[in-house]
Design a protein around this motif. Structure first.
Motif, short mmCIF file in Angstrom:
data_model
loop_
_atom_site.label_atom_id
_atom_site.label_comp_id
_atom_site.label_asym_id
_atom_site.label_seq_id
_atom_site.Cartn_x
_atom_site.Cartn_y
_atom_site.Cartn_z
N SER A 141 10.35 -6.60 6.54
CA SER A 141 9.76 -7.65 7.38
C SER A 141 8.49 -7.19 8.12
CB SER A 141 10.77 -8.18 8.40
OG SER A 141 11.91 -8.69 7.74
N MET A 142 7.89 -6.11 7.63
CA MET A 142 6.66 -5.59 8.23
C MET A 142 5.55 -5.57 7.19
SD MET A 142 7.57 -4.94 11.39
CE MET A 142 6.36 -3.81 12.07
N LYS A 143 4.32 -5.34 7.66
CA LYS A 143 3.19 -5.25 6.74
C LYS A 143 2.29 -4.08 7.11
CE LYS A 143 0.00 -8.41 9.15
NZ LYS A 143 -0.79 -9.67 9.02
N TYR A 144 1.45 -3.69 6.16
CA TYR A 144 0.49 -2.62 6.41
C TYR A 144 -0.82 -2.98 5.72
CZ TYR A 144 -1.55 2.00 6.96
OH TYR A 144 -2.38 3.04 7.32
N SER A 145 -1.92 -2.79 6.44
CA SER A 145 -3.24 -3.09 5.89
C SER A 145 -4.09 -1.82 5.87
CB SER A 145 -3.96 -4.16 6.72
OG SER A 145 -3.27 -5.39 6.66
N GLY A 146 -4.85 -1.65 4.81
CA GLY A 146 -5.71 -0.49 4.68
C GLY A 146 -6.62 -0.65 3.48
N ILE A 147 -7.02 0.47 2.89
CA ILE A 147 -7.93 0.42 1.76
C ILE A 147 -7.39 1.22 0.58
CG2 ILE A 147 -9.93 0.21 3.29
CD1 ILE A 147 -10.58 3.15 2.58
N ILE A 148 -7.93 0.93 -0.60
CA ILE A 148 -7.78 1.80 -1.76
C ILE A 148 -9.19 2.05 -2.28
CG2 ILE A 148 -5.44 1.16 -2.43
CD1 ILE A 148 -6.67 -0.73 -4.51
N VAL A 149 -9.42 3.24 -2.84
CA VAL A 149 -10.73 3.62 -3.33
C VAL A 149 -10.58 4.26 -4.71
CG1 VAL A 149 -12.83 4.93 -2.89
CG2 VAL A 149 -11.48 4.10 -0.97
N PHE A 150 -11.44 3.83 -5.65
CA PHE A 150 -11.43 4.40 -6.99
C PHE A 150 -12.74 5.13 -7.27
CE2 PHE A 150 -8.57 0.75 -7.21
CZ PHE A 150 -7.43 1.34 -7.74
N PRO A 151 -12.66 6.28 -7.94
CA PRO A 151 -13.87 7.05 -8.24
C PRO A 151 -14.63 6.48 -9.43
CG PRO A 151 -11.97 8.16 -9.16
CD PRO A 151 -11.45 6.95 -8.42
N VAL A 152 -15.10 5.25 -9.26
CA VAL A 152 -15.86 4.58 -10.32
C VAL A 152 -16.93 3.72 -9.66
CG1 VAL A 152 -14.19 2.68 -10.38
CG2 VAL A 152 -15.71 3.04 -12.33
N GLU A 153 -18.13 3.71 -10.22
CA GLU A 153 -19.21 2.89 -9.68
C GLU A 153 -18.95 1.42 -9.93
OE1 GLU A 153 -23.31 4.19 -10.07
OE2 GLU A 153 -22.62 6.01 -11.07
#
Length: 276
Positions: free
Chosen positions: A198-210
């Motif tokens: 019943s909880m959430k989490y916000s953030g980022i993901i990053v890929f090593p591609v242009e």
């Protein structure tokens, strides 16, 4: 002697000013880049078996956050000065240079703890059999010098303030400040990342591609645990797929009136190439 040098310098300035005026106003500059977007906007938010994932490309506004601008010690010789001075300059660290980042929100409406170490987040290139794993904070912190932004910032300082290298270890300073940025970023795919029921989490993901190379690719969240047994072992898993495309963008900079690059449409860009 010093007076003669000063007079010679002033004459040079006048000549330079007259030459500048004669050459006319500075030329308007144009450039292009790419931005990754979802092919189908309706897939931004997906819900499967009690797990919700919302994924959106990160836009340029993220650099408005203060921690992307860091102070650097630089050395240069001011105009008409005889000796170099050491000063501090604020420099923007465009951390996602030559990488593809996304904002992600994960909502856990299951009855168990959602552990990200049980899943994988990958970028699938249709022209390759090898998926690219999303970068994580620990890995980035351990290998800052391999990031494209590291080379970009070190080269910028070395070229704009060439005397700095005689007084400051540029590589060390850049690594330190990029490390400060990494500490501020929230990654959803951390090995120890846990999302309570019943909880959430916000953030980022990053890929090593242009961005340009990300055309027609796919972002996948694999093996997201939707159900567990009484002992907490995974019994059912789901997968989320997001298809992306690279969209070309057009920019213009007029030195006479602009303080930063402005985004324009394709026709304005083409007109500028014909009549700069």
């Amino acid at each position: 002697m010093k007076r003669s040098i000063l007079m010679l310098t002033l004459v040079s300035i006048v000549i330079l000013m007259l030459t500048s005026c004669a050459s006319g106003p500075p030329k308007i500059k144009y450039t292009t880049d790419f931005q990754v977007k979802l092919i189908d906007k309706s897939t931004v938010e997906q819900v499967k078996e009690g797990i919700t994932i919302k994924l959106e490309p990160i836009d340029d506004k993220i650099y408005e956050k203060s921690y992307f601008t860091q102070e650097f010690d630089v050395v240069y010789t001011p105009f008409l000065a005889e000796k170099p001075v050491r000063d501090k300059k604020e420099i923007l660290i465009d951390f996602f240079h030559k990488q593809t980042p996304f904002n992600v929100t994960i909502i856990n409406n299951t009855d168990h703890i959602l552990r990200m170490r049980d899943s994988r987040v990958i970028f699938v290139d249709p022209n390759s059999d090898e998926p690219l794993m999303a970068l994580d904070k620990a890995g980035l912190s351990d290998d800052i010098e391999s990031l494209p932004v590291f080379g970009k910032i070190t080269n910028y300082i070395s070229e704009k303030y060439p005397q700095t290298k005689d007084y400051v270890d540029i590589d060390e300073a850049v690594e330190k400040n990029i490390g400060k940025v990494i500490k501020k970023l929230k990654f959803v795919n951390g090995f120890n990342r846990e999302i309570m029921p019943s909880m959430k989490y916000s953030g980022i993901i990053v890929f090593p591609v242009e961005n340009e190379a990300a055309a027609d690719g796919k972002i996948s969240f694999i093996d997201m645990v939707s159900k567990t047994d009484k002992a907490g072992n995974p019994t059912e898993k789901v997968r989320f797929d997001y298809f992306v495309q690279a969209v070309k963008r057009y920019w213009r900079f007029n030195p006479a009136s602009d303080t930063e690059w402005k985004e324009i449409n394709e026709q304005e860009y083409k007109d500028g190439q014909v009549t700069p």
